[in-house]
Design a protein around this motif. Structure first.
Motif, PDB file in Angstrom:
ATOM      1  N   ASN A   1      43.080  46.349  29.781  1.00 17.22           N
ATOM      2  CA  ASN A   1      41.827  45.823  30.310  1.00 17.22           C
ATOM      3  C   ASN A   1      41.907  44.311  30.441  1.00 17.22           C
ATOM      4  N   ILE A   2      41.393  43.820  31.536  1.00 19.58           N
ATOM      5  CA  ILE A   2      41.261  42.373  31.725  1.00 19.58           C
ATOM      6  C   ILE A   2      39.809  42.105  32.099  1.00 19.58           C
ATOM      7  N   THR A   3      39.128  41.345  31.273  1.00 19.86           N
ATOM      8  CA  THR A   3      37.733  41.018  31.555  1.00 19.86           C
ATOM      9  C   THR A   3      37.646  39.629  32.187  1.00 19.86           C
ATOM     10  N   ALA A   4      36.545  39.401  32.905  1.00 21.54           N
ATOM     11  CA  ALA A   4      36.293  38.103  33.533  1.00 21.54           C
ATOM     12  C   ALA A   4      37.554  37.573  34.225  1.00 21.54           C
ATOM     13  N   THR A   5      38.090  38.360  35.136  1.00 25.40           N
ATOM     14  CA  THR A   5      39.360  38.023  35.770  1.00 25.40           C
ATOM     15  C   THR A   5      39.330  36.652  36.449  1.00 25.40           C
TER      16      THR A   5
ATOM     17  N   GLU B   1      37.099  37.298  41.429  1.00 27.76           N
ATOM     18  CA  GLU B   1      37.015  36.584  40.150  1.00 27.76           C
ATOM     19  C   GLU B   1      35.791  37.016  39.381  1.00 27.76           C
ATOM     20  N   GLY B   2      35.950  37.227  38.100  1.00 26.62           N
ATOM     21  CA  GLY B   2      34.839  37.638  37.253  1.00 26.62           C
ATOM     22  C   GLY B   2      34.760  39.131  37.035  1.00 26.62           C
ATOM     23  N   ASP B   3      35.428  39.895  37.882  1.00 27.04           N
ATOM     24  CA  ASP B   3      35.418  41.350  37.709  1.00 27.04           C
ATOM     25  C   ASP B   3      36.212  41.741  36.473  1.00 27.04           C
ATOM     26  N   THR B   4      35.946  42.936  35.987  1.00 29.46           N
ATOM     27  CA  THR B   4      36.738  43.544  34.915  1.00 29.46           C
ATOM     28  C   THR B   4      37.619  44.630  35.522  1.00 29.46           C
ATOM     29  N   VAL B   5      38.866  44.670  35.119  1.00 30.02           N
ATOM     30  CA  VAL B   5      39.785  45.671  35.657  1.00 30.02           C
ATOM     31  C   VAL B   5      40.396  46.490  34.530  1.00 30.02           C
ATOM     32  N   THR B   6      40.745  47.723  34.878  1.00 26.87           N
ATOM     33  CA  THR B   6      41.433  48.617  33.940  1.00 26.87           C
ATOM     34  C   THR B   6      42.684  49.149  34.622  1.00 26.87           C
ATOM     35  N   LEU B   7      43.816  48.904  34.013  1.00 21.64           N
ATOM     36  CA  LEU B   7      45.093  49.379  34.521  1.00 21.64           C
ATOM     37  C   LEU B   7      45.572  50.524  33.630  1.00 21.64           C
ATOM     38  N   ASN B   8      46.136  51.541  34.261  1.00 21.47           N
ATOM     39  CA  ASN B   8      46.506  52.747  33.541  1.00 21.47           C
ATOM     40  C   ASN B   8      48.008  52.953  33.473  1.00 21.47           C
TER      41      ASN B   8
ATOM     42  N   GLN C   1      50.140  46.012  41.108  1.00 19.66           N
ATOM     43  CA  GLN C   1      49.975  44.690  41.727  1.00 19.66           C
ATOM     44  C   GLN C   1      48.495  44.343  41.717  1.00 19.66           C
ATOM     45  N   LEU C   2      48.113  43.385  40.899  1.00 28.23           N
ATOM     46  CA  LEU C   2      46.723  42.950  40.808  1.00 28.23           C
ATOM     47  C   LEU C   2      46.559  41.646  41.576  1.00 28.23           C
ATOM     48  N   THR C   3      45.591  41.629  42.471  1.00 28.53           N
ATOM     49  CA  THR C   3      45.249  40.408  43.207  1.00 28.53           C
ATOM     50  C   THR C   3      43.800  40.063  42.888  1.00 28.53           C
TER      51      THR C   3
ATOM     52  N   LEU D   1      45.648  46.711  43.385  1.00 25.71           N
ATOM     53  CA  LEU D   1      44.236  46.529  43.097  1.00 25.71           C
ATOM     54  C   LEU D   1      43.830  45.126  43.520  1.00 25.71           C
ATOM     55  N   VAL D   2      42.729  45.033  44.268  1.00 26.80           N
ATOM     56  CA  VAL D   2      42.213  43.729  44.704  1.00 26.80           C
ATOM     57  C   VAL D   2      40.790  43.599  44.187  1.00 26.80           C
ATOM     58  N   VAL D   3      40.528  42.514  43.466  1.00 28.57           N
ATOM     59  CA  VAL D   3      39.204  42.297  42.886  1.00 28.57           C
ATOM     60  C   VAL D   3      38.776  40.856  43.136  1.00 28.57           C
TER      61      VAL D   3
END
Lengths: 106, 113
Positions: free
Chosen positions: A75-79, A15-22, A101-103, A11-13
């Protein structure tokens, strides 16, 4: 045989995005589900979820466990760029998923 | 780090040679584990120990043996290394049998040529 499946694998996002990992799991004797963060080397512990503790929160990170549907989300907010890592999910007896793998790009 | 040391940090060896990796802890935890980590497979359990001289197999134990003669040391041996055993090996320790938090060592990068 216990099984853990994580998605997405990558997953590539920004800065500031919210992500959800399952994390979905199949286990014959559920005791706990654990989340780890792995940056350059050793995984480090984030959360443990059990039947008596199905929601955890620490700062911008939170996790829930759905024992009925057999999955957990992280969940990770405000990445931030420092959140870039591999996030691993594991169930008793410490069967790990492949990881996400989160970038986080600036 | 939680008082866990792996040695060596890096090793290059040839096919057919024996290799021993060492894990040393200063936390006095009962449980010790050896994992390998490969792309596309995540962390897979090789062997674990639940006390001195008490060990059991994990998911990918073929080709590996372990020994634990003292609480603080857990050795992983590849009797005759193969290229398929090229991997990053992690040792982990924990106070409980797979329910709670694990503390990981920094890993050993093993290359079998």
């Amino acid at each position: 045989e216990d099984k853990v499946v994580q998605s997405p694998l990558s997953l590539v996002v920004h800065e500031g995005d919210t992500v959800t990992l399952n994390c979905s799991y199949e286990v014959t004797n559920f005791r706990s589900l654990l989340w780890y963060k792995q940056e350059k080397k050793a995984p480090t512990f984030l959360f443990m979820l059990t039947s008596s503790g199905i929601e955890k929160k620490s700062g911008r990170l939170s996790s829930i466990l759905d024992k009925k549907e057999l999955f957990s989300i992280l969940n990770i907010t405000a990445t931030q760029t420092g959140d870039s890592a591999i996030y691993l999910c594991a169930v008793f007896r410490l069967t790990f998923g492949e990881g996400t793998q989160l970038t986080v790009n600036p | 780090d939680a008082g866990i040391t792996q040695s060596p940090r890096h090793k290059v060896t040839e096919t057919g040679t024996p290799v021993t990796l060492r894990c040393h802890q200063t936390e006095n935890h009962r449980y010790m584990y050896w994992y390998r980590q490969d792309p596309g497979h995540g962390l897979r359990l090789i062997h674990y120990s639940y006390g001195v001289k008490d060990t059991d197999k994990g998911e990918v134990s073929d080709g590996y043996s372990v020994s634990r003669s003292k609480t603080e040391d857990f050795l992983l041996t590849l009797e005759s290394a193969t290229s398929s055993q090229t991997s990053v090996y992690f040792c982990a320790i924990g106070p409980t049998g797979g329910i709670g938090e694990l503390f990981f060592g920094s890993g050993t990068q093993l290359s079998v040529l």
